[in-house]
Design an enzyme around this catalytic site. Structure first.
Site, PDB file in Angstrom:
ATOM      1  CB  ILE A 154      -0.966   0.000   1.201  1.00 26.70           C
ATOM      2  CG1 ILE A 154      -1.948  -1.164   1.080  1.00 26.70           C
ATOM      3  CG2 ILE A 154      -1.727   1.321   1.290  1.00 26.70           C
ATOM      4  CD1 ILE A 154      -2.896  -1.311   2.264  1.00 26.70           C
ATOM      5  CG  ASP A 173       9.126  -1.073   5.920  1.00 24.20           C
ATOM      6  OD1 ASP A 173       9.558  -1.863   6.776  1.00 24.20           O
ATOM      7  OD2 ASP A 173       8.046  -1.251   5.318  1.00 24.20           O
ATOM      8  CG  ASP A 260     -10.297   5.281   7.457  1.00 22.19           C
ATOM      9  OD1 ASP A 260     -11.471   5.708   7.382  1.00 22.19           O
ATOM     10  OD2 ASP A 260      -9.973   4.122   7.147  1.00 22.19           O
ATOM     11  CD  GLU A 265     -11.199   1.728  14.309  1.00 19.88           C
ATOM     12  OE1 GLU A 265     -11.793   0.806  13.705  1.00 19.88           O
ATOM     13  OE2 GLU A 265     -10.197   2.283  13.842  1.00 19.88           O
ATOM     14  CG  HIS A 284     -11.296   0.950  10.047  1.00 21.75           C
ATOM     15  ND1 HIS A 284     -10.753   0.393  11.173  1.00 21.75           N
ATOM     16  CD2 HIS A 284     -10.582   0.428   9.009  1.00 21.75           C
ATOM     17  CE1 HIS A 284      -9.765  -0.425  10.847  1.00 21.75           C
ATOM     18  NE2 HIS A 284      -9.643  -0.422   9.534  1.00 21.75           N
ATOM     19  CB  ILE A 285     -14.659   3.825   5.043  1.00 25.86           C
ATOM     20  CG1 ILE A 285     -14.578   5.314   5.356  1.00 25.86           C
ATOM     21  CG2 ILE A 285     -15.818   3.213   5.806  1.00 25.86           C
ATOM     22  CD1 ILE A 285     -13.806   6.144   4.400  1.00 25.86           C
ATOM     23  CB  ALA A 286      -8.728   4.230   4.189  1.00 27.58           C
ATOM     24  N   GLY A 287     -10.066   1.579   3.030  1.00 29.65           N
ATOM     25  CA  GLY A 287      -9.928   0.430   2.130  1.00 29.65           C
ATOM     26  C   GLY A 287     -11.238  -0.081   1.585  1.00 29.65           C
TER      27      GLY A 287
END
Length: 310
Positions: A154, A173, A260, A265, A284-287
């Site tokens: 991603i 990373d 997001d 939650e 929590h809807i980015a994906g």
């Protein structure tokens, strides 16, 4: 005997129908909110398909003695006890890559909105106000630096979209070696986390939630960021110290943020999150898009079916 597959959260109907052709399916997307009913449904289940709200922990697995497969409609695995699943011989399948485009587009859209700062004037326009001067100092993405914390699939796709807009790419990373070809192929400069925060105009988080990454973005690290920088979190809520972030926004130490995902939650009424034009909050809807939902569901249906066909 046909295998029983329990699906406790929403899944694309076409993929569910595909599963029904191969097995018994108990599909009730509200099962996640009916704990005892969920436990009862698992008595003879061979497979369980979940999103991020179903907690696949010791208590649940004690009610699923025949479980062999867990399909995750997404990529985050912090709601699944992976070690316990391994001990019990349960295979866990995440839908890696299937929602990457949706998340990457969410990040770019959020960056546009927060940098430009010009998309909250509808009410004023309707009222006859004309905040042209006030909204004339937005920022462009081109020429600015996108900092990616986590550089998996991603993160790399986000980098590709950002680079197409003329942005410079830097990334952190610790799991990718300094001499890995990934950096050159993605056109990204590798940096330490603190260096990245100091140099980025947009910081986007793409890292799993682990004990090491909890509150990775805390008061000290937010203080390293540019005052005109924006922070976007579409990974996991616990990675950002929400209180420290809100304080920084209120004090003008950051230009804006998009969350997001949240530490708790779903977010409950009476929480400490303020309504601010430079703080974008989404559930929590980015994906989650029509296309991503179908891809994620198809991938998991295929993996679950394939597991029992072996």
């Amino acid at each position: 005997m046909s295998h029983l597959i329990v699906i406790s959260e929403f899944m694309d109907d076409t993929a569910v129908d595909c599963l029904r052709e191969q097995a018994q399916v108990d599909y009730r997307p509200d099962l996640v909110d009916k704990r005892e009913t969920l436990f009862q449904s698992l008595a003879n289940a061979r497979a369980l398909i979940v999103r991020n709200r179903t907690q696949v922990n010791r208590e649940l697995l004690e009610h699923a003695p025949q479980l062999k497969v867990v399909g995750r409609l997404g990529v985050g695995l912090d709601n699944i006890d992976l070690q316990l699943c391994e001990e019990k011989g349960i295979t866990v399948y995440p839908a890696y890559g299937a929602n990457a485009q949706a998340v990457a587009e969410y990040v770019i859209a959020s960056a546009f909105i927060l940098l430009r700062g010009a998309y909250h004037s509808s009410e004023q326009i309707v009222e006859g106000k004309w905040p042209r001067t006030q909204l004339s100092n937005g920022l462009e993405c081109a020429g600015r630096t996108m900092g990616l914390v986590g550089f998996g699939s991603i993160g790399r796709l986000t980098a590709s979209l950002a680079r197409a807009l003329g942005m410079k790419i830097i990334a952190y990373d610790p799991l990718i070696e300094a001499d890995s070809p990934v950096w050159r192929e993605a056109g990204a400069t590798r940096m330490s986390l603190d260096e990245l925060l100091q140099h980025s105009d947009v910081v986007s988080l793409h890292t799993p939630l682990t004990p090491e990454t909890r509150h990775l973005i805390n008061e000290r690290r937010i203080a390293l960021m540019k005052p005109q920088a924006v922070l976007i979190n579409s990974s996991r809520g616990g990675i950002v110290d929400e209180r420290a972030l809100v304080d920084a926004l209120k004090q003008g130490k950051l230009r804006g943020a998009a969350l997001d995902v949240f530490e708790d939650e779903p977010v409950k009424a009476g929480n400490s999150l303020p309504v601010m034009p430079n703080l974008l909050l989404t559930p929590h809807i980015a994906g989650l898009t029509e296309e991503a939902n179908k891809r994620v569901s198809d991938v998991i249906a295929e993996k679950v079916i394939g597991h029992f066909a072996e």
